[in-house]
Design a protein around this motif. Structure first.
Motif, PDB file in Angstrom:
ATOM      1  N   ALA A 219      41.730  10.877   8.616  1.00 23.05           N
ATOM      2  CA  ALA A 219      41.739   9.680   7.775  1.00 23.05           C
ATOM      3  C   ALA A 219      42.647   8.595   8.343  1.00 23.05           C
ATOM      4  N   ARG A 220      43.588   8.991   9.181  1.00 21.81           N
ATOM      5  CA  ARG A 220      44.518   7.993   9.733  1.00 21.81           C
ATOM      6  C   ARG A 220      45.128   8.523  11.036  1.00 21.81           C
ATOM      7  N   GLY A 221      46.000   7.706  11.618  1.00 18.39           N
ATOM      8  CA  GLY A 221      46.822   8.144  12.747  1.00 18.39           C
ATOM      9  C   GLY A 221      46.025   8.642  13.945  1.00 18.39           C
ATOM     10  N   ILE A 222      46.539   9.686  14.546  1.00 15.96           N
ATOM     11  CA  ILE A 222      45.933  10.226  15.766  1.00 15.96           C
ATOM     12  C   ILE A 222      44.511  10.702  15.490  1.00 15.96           C
ATOM     13  N   GLY A 223      44.316  11.395  14.355  1.00 11.37           N
ATOM     14  CA  GLY A 223      42.994  11.949  14.048  1.00 11.37           C
ATOM     15  C   GLY A 223      41.920  10.872  13.955  1.00 11.37           C
ATOM     16  N   VAL A 240      37.313  15.025   8.847  1.00  7.59           N
ATOM     17  CA  VAL A 240      37.760  15.893   7.757  1.00  7.59           C
ATOM     18  C   VAL A 240      39.159  15.465   7.328  1.00  7.59           C
ATOM     19  N   ASP A 241      39.396  15.403   6.013  1.00  9.88           N
ATOM     20  CA  ASP A 241      40.761  15.176   5.527  1.00  9.88           C
ATOM     21  C   ASP A 241      40.811  15.595   4.062  1.00  9.88           C
ATOM     22  N   VAL A 242      42.022  15.617   3.502  1.00  6.09           N
ATOM     23  CA  VAL A 242      42.181  16.040   2.103  1.00  6.09           C
ATOM     24  C   VAL A 242      41.517  15.027   1.158  1.00  6.09           C
ATOM     25  N   LEU A 263      38.170  17.929   2.598  1.00  9.00           N
ATOM     26  CA  LEU A 263      38.477  19.356   2.645  1.00  9.00           C
ATOM     27  C   LEU A 263      39.939  19.552   3.005  1.00  9.00           C
ATOM     28  N   ASP A 264      40.597  20.448   2.283  1.00  6.86           N
ATOM     29  CA  ASP A 264      41.941  20.866   2.665  1.00  6.86           C
ATOM     30  C   ASP A 264      41.765  22.006   3.671  1.00  6.86           C
ATOM     31  N   VAL A 265      42.289  21.814   4.875  1.00  7.73           N
ATOM     32  CA  VAL A 265      42.019  22.806   5.928  1.00  7.73           C
ATOM     33  C   VAL A 265      42.616  24.182   5.626  1.00  7.73           C
ATOM     34  N   HIS A 290      41.487  20.381  16.156  1.00  6.11           N
ATOM     35  CA  HIS A 290      42.434  20.739  15.092  1.00  6.11           C
ATOM     36  C   HIS A 290      43.588  19.755  15.153  1.00  6.11           C
ATOM     37  N   ASN A 291      43.502  18.706  14.318  1.00  7.18           N
ATOM     38  CA  ASN A 291      44.534  17.674  14.372  1.00  7.18           C
ATOM     39  C   ASN A 291      45.390  17.606  13.105  1.00  7.18           C
ATOM     40  N   ALA A 292      44.847  18.033  11.958  1.00  3.77           N
ATOM     41  CA  ALA A 292      45.594  17.913  10.690  1.00  3.77           C
ATOM     42  C   ALA A 292      46.968  18.551  10.860  1.00  3.77           C
ATOM     43  N   ASN A 355      60.607  24.806  11.393  1.00  4.38           N
ATOM     44  CA  ASN A 355      59.276  25.172  10.872  1.00  4.38           C
ATOM     45  C   ASN A 355      58.165  24.536  11.716  1.00  4.38           C
ATOM     46  N   TYR A 356      58.323  23.265  11.997  1.00  2.00           N
ATOM     47  CA  TYR A 356      57.317  22.523  12.778  1.00  2.00           C
ATOM     48  C   TYR A 356      57.195  23.111  14.197  1.00  2.00           C
ATOM     49  N   ALA A 357      58.345  23.391  14.812  1.00  2.00           N
ATOM     50  CA  ALA A 357      58.342  23.921  16.184  1.00  2.00           C
ATOM     51  C   ALA A 357      57.711  25.309  16.226  1.00  2.00           C
ATOM     52  N   PHE A 391      56.420  11.344  21.561  1.00  3.98           N
ATOM     53  CA  PHE A 391      56.594  10.401  20.453  1.00  3.98           C
ATOM     54  C   PHE A 391      55.421   9.423  20.445  1.00  3.98           C
ATOM     55  N   ILE A 392      54.624   9.481  19.376  1.00  2.00           N
ATOM     56  CA  ILE A 392      53.460   8.597  19.247  1.00  2.00           C
ATOM     57  C   ILE A 392      53.668   7.719  18.012  1.00  2.00           C
ATOM     58  N   GLU A 393      53.328   6.431  18.137  1.00  2.00           N
ATOM     59  CA  GLU A 393      53.548   5.479  17.038  1.00  2.00           C
ATOM     60  C   GLU A 393      52.502   5.689  15.942  1.00  2.00           C
ATOM     61  N   THR A 394      52.869   6.425  14.886  1.00  2.00           N
ATOM     62  CA  THR A 394      51.969   6.634  13.741  1.00  2.00           C
ATOM     63  C   THR A 394      52.792   6.596  12.455  1.00  2.00           C
ATOM     64  N   ASP A 395      52.091   6.736  11.307  1.00  2.00           N
ATOM     65  CA  ASP A 395      52.801   6.811  10.023  1.00  2.00           C
ATOM     66  C   ASP A 395      53.780   7.974  10.018  1.00  2.00           C
TER      67      ASP A 395
HETATM   68  P1  NAD Z   1      49.574  11.580  10.205  1.00  2.00           P
HETATM   69  O1  NAD Z   1      50.511  12.108   9.164  1.00  2.00           O
HETATM   70  O2  NAD Z   1      49.545  10.109  10.434  1.00  2.00           O
HETATM   71  O3  NAD Z   1      48.096  12.102   9.930  1.00  2.00           O
HETATM   72  C1  NAD Z   1      47.829  13.455   9.636  1.00  2.00           C
HETATM   73  C2  NAD Z   1      46.547  13.546   8.828  1.00  2.00           C
HETATM   74  O4  NAD Z   1      46.336  14.933   8.516  1.00  2.00           O
HETATM   75  C3  NAD Z   1      46.623  12.792   7.512  1.00  2.00           C
HETATM   76  O5  NAD Z   1      45.483  11.973   7.344  1.00  2.00           O
HETATM   77  C4  NAD Z   1      46.675  13.890   6.483  1.00  2.00           C
HETATM   78  O6  NAD Z   1      46.083  13.547   5.218  1.00  2.00           O
HETATM   79  C5  NAD Z   1      45.909  15.008   7.179  1.00  2.00           C
HETATM   80  N1  NAD Z   1      46.212  16.317   6.586  1.00  2.00           N
HETATM   81  C6  NAD Z   1      47.424  16.807   6.264  1.00  2.00           C
HETATM   82  N2  NAD Z   1      47.307  18.012   5.677  1.00  2.00           N
HETATM   83  C7  NAD Z   1      45.983  18.290   5.635  1.00  2.00           C
HETATM   84  C8  NAD Z   1      45.220  19.376   5.137  1.00  2.00           C
HETATM   85  N3  NAD Z   1      45.814  20.429   4.550  1.00  2.00           N
HETATM   86  N4  NAD Z   1      43.869  19.343   5.242  1.00  2.00           N
HETATM   87  C9  NAD Z   1      43.266  18.274   5.823  1.00  2.00           C
HETATM   88  N5  NAD Z   1      43.930  17.212   6.306  1.00  2.00           N
HETATM   89  C10 NAD Z   1      45.277  17.210   6.223  1.00  2.00           C
HETATM   90  O7  NAD Z   1      49.967  12.359  11.538  1.00  2.00           O
HETATM   91  P2  NAD Z   1      49.748  11.971  13.082  1.00  2.00           P
HETATM   92  O8  NAD Z   1      51.006  11.380  13.593  1.00  2.00           O
HETATM   93  O9  NAD Z   1      48.482  11.239  13.258  1.00  2.00           O
HETATM   94  O10 NAD Z   1      49.641  13.427  13.719  1.00  2.00           O
HETATM   95  C11 NAD Z   1      48.416  14.089  13.960  1.00  2.00           C
HETATM   96  C12 NAD Z   1      48.685  15.414  14.651  1.00  2.00           C
HETATM   97  O11 NAD Z   1      49.427  15.183  15.846  1.00  2.00           O
HETATM   98  C13 NAD Z   1      49.525  16.392  13.835  1.00  2.00           C
HETATM   99  O12 NAD Z   1      49.084  17.714  14.076  1.00  2.00           O
HETATM  100  C14 NAD Z   1      50.914  16.204  14.395  1.00  2.00           C
HETATM  101  O13 NAD Z   1      51.729  17.336  14.193  1.00  2.00           O
HETATM  102  C15 NAD Z   1      50.603  15.977  15.856  1.00  2.00           C
HETATM  103  N6  NAD Z   1      51.682  15.283  16.559  1.00  2.00           N
HETATM  104  C16 NAD Z   1      52.013  13.997  16.271  1.00  2.00           C
HETATM  105  C17 NAD Z   1      53.052  13.393  16.966  1.00  2.00           C
HETATM  106  C18 NAD Z   1      53.452  11.969  16.715  1.00  2.00           C
HETATM  107  O14 NAD Z   1      54.370  11.510  17.392  1.00  2.00           O
HETATM  108  N7  NAD Z   1      52.837  11.238  15.807  1.00  2.00           N
HETATM  109  C19 NAD Z   1      53.743  14.105  17.940  1.00  2.00           C
HETATM  110  C20 NAD Z   1      53.382  15.407  18.211  1.00  2.00           C
HETATM  111  C21 NAD Z   1      52.342  15.989  17.513  1.00  2.00           C
END
Ligand code: NAD
Length: 453
Positions: A219-223, A240-242, A263-265, A290-292, A355-357, A391-395
């Protein structure tokens, strides 16, 4: 999301000021635009032996087929768009000296946003100590050279396994990715490439034509950017997104003429619902991204079970369960492409992100295990790879405190954060048919961040 510092030090009065004060001046990176040339200037191929047809000649011939201006002799006037160093023939540490010195003599003539790409043999378990020393040496060398490049230039390496010729389709596809503007934020990385029967005739501009891709968290960001990029490359994309992100998700789906699945993954039936949707709406499934992902940062001493469990459930367990379901149900059409989002935090660890790591290191673990399953005799074929963004510029990263965010941007060789499209391009490359020989790899998209290797 933008990094306003990069813009400021590259324009007007603030550019002059930054120069005077000796502040870091991260370059504006050249990113892919349809119709732009592959490289910013002529390509020099080093490492050949005059009078002998060798790997350097094979690589040069392949590059000529891409309409590039390819040379094998350096000169003192050309501004090189790229220098390709073919090191596949080195068998003793001493053998590296001549090509290394040839590269040394050309580096000052590398154009802004230029490329250095090394092609070498991947270390193998059967290597003698001497051969292993020579091959591993390339690793440290490449990473150091990448740190010395300036003005948006990058250095990356293709490590070719012993069973693959240097001009085999996946090696050339990887070389093309590293040479191109698609790899703008990939720096200081080595990608291992094996033999494959990839079809070299695939359309380089629409390599995913006829393929169906599913992208979670789109729905946003990298995905969202991954979905756009896969669609640009010809795929039909299911986003796919929540349900809470339903409106934004529908907008992405409409924009790319794909379909949305709320869908919640972490749902028990997530794999089944993805497969059902992909088959009913598009007739099959070829690519799964698998990006969520979520962050619930806390020092371990302050960690609550819900913060730990939520991150493991979304970032790791859901990926595992969905992929297992799809493979068990013979859900992929043929030659599956699975690409999972890891993170540099999962490679090097990060304070406040235990947790994230764990979740992101776990992604690397299952990626390698799925890769072995796919490639096993009698297995389904296809590939599983991970992309580890820095480090990627996202929300997601906009929520990081300012000082930490600023440090994270500048500690990379490219001195800036990446854009979602940088991660998306790497994923699109790994999802492409030509990347058949890339399996079980972790590709960092981090501007050569100092975090880990
Ligand atoms: P984001 O928070 O901007 O977007 C994540 C998206 O995943 C959101 O739209 C959210 O609604 C969705 N999501 C969350 N839980 C969900 C669920 N249970 N079911 C379905 N959808 C779900 O994040 P982003 O920065 O775009 O990151 C995308 C991926 O890249 C993530 O896996 C993140 O860990 C990874 N990542 C990002 C960065 C960064 O710098 N932004 C760095 C390393 C890894």
């Amino acid at each position: 999301m933008t990094d306003s510092y990069v813009q400021a030090v590259n324009s007007g009065f603030t550019k002059t000021l930054a120069k005077k004060l000796g502040l870091p001046r991260p370059a504006v990176l050249r990113r892919y635009r349809a119709g732009d040339p592959l490289t910013v200037g002529p390509v020099l191929v080093l490492g050949g032996t005059p009078g002998v047809r060798d790997d350097a000649d094979r690589v040069a011939e392949a590059l000529l087929g891409w309409d590039l201006d390819v040379r094998q002799t350096p000169d003192d006037t050309t501004r090189w768009g790229a220098v390709v160093v073919v090191l596949s023939g080195i068998e003793r540490p001493e053998d590296a000296s001549a090509p290394v010195m040839a590269l040394s003599a050309t580096l000052r003539r590398l154009a802004p946003n230029g490329r250095v790409v090394m092609i070498s043999r991947a270390p193998a378990e059967t290597d003698s100590p001497e051969l292993a020393a020579a091959r591993e040496g390339v690793d440290g060398f490449l990473r150091s050279v990448a740190k010395e490049l300036r003005y948006g230039a990058t250095g990356n390496g293709v490590q070719v396994t012993d069973d693959a010729p240097v001009d085999s389709p996946s090696v050339l596809a990887t070389l093309r990715f590293f040479l191109s503007a698609r790899s703008a934020f990939v720096d200081g990385q080595l990608l291992r490439v094996g033999a494959s029967d990839a079809d070299p005739a695939v359309d380089v501009d629409r390599p995913l034509a006829g393929k169906v891709a599913v992208v979670t968290g789109a729905a946003r960001g990298i995905g969202a950017q991954v979905a756009r990029t896969l669609a640009r490359d010809g795929a039909k994309v299911v986003v796919v997104d929540v349900p809470a992100a339903g409106e934004a998700l529908a907008a992405v789906a409409n924009e790319i003429r794909g379909t949305a699945l709320q869908l919640d993954v972490t749902a028990d039936d997530a794999g089944a619902r993805i497969l059902e949707h992909a088959r009913a709406r598009h007739g099959g499934l070829d690519v799964l991204v698998h990006n969520a992902g979520i962050l619930r940062d806390k020092l371990l001493a302050n960690m609550s079970p819900d913060k730990w469990d939520a991150v493991i459930a979304v970032n790791l367990a859901a990926q595992l369960r969905i992929t297992e379901y799809l493979l068990g149900a013979n859900g992929f059409s043929s030659e599956p492409r699975i690409v999972s989002l890891a993170s540099t935090s999962g490679i090097a660890g990060n304070r406040g992100q235990a947790n994230y790591a764990f979740s992101k290191a776990g992604v690397i673990g299952h990626t390698r295990a799925f890769a072995r399953l796919l490639a096993a005799p009698g297995g389904p074929g296809g590939t599983a790879n991970a992309v580890a963004p820095g480090f990627i510029e996202t929300d997601m990263t906009a929520s990081i405190p300012f000082v930490q965010r600023e440090v994270a941007r500048r500690v990379a060789s490219l001195q800036q954060g990446g854009q979602p499209v940088d991660v998306a391009e790497a994923i699109a490359f790994l999802a492409s048919p030509a990347a058949a020989g890339v399996n079980g790899q972790v590709l960092r998209v981090c501007g050569q961040n100092v975090v880990g290797r």
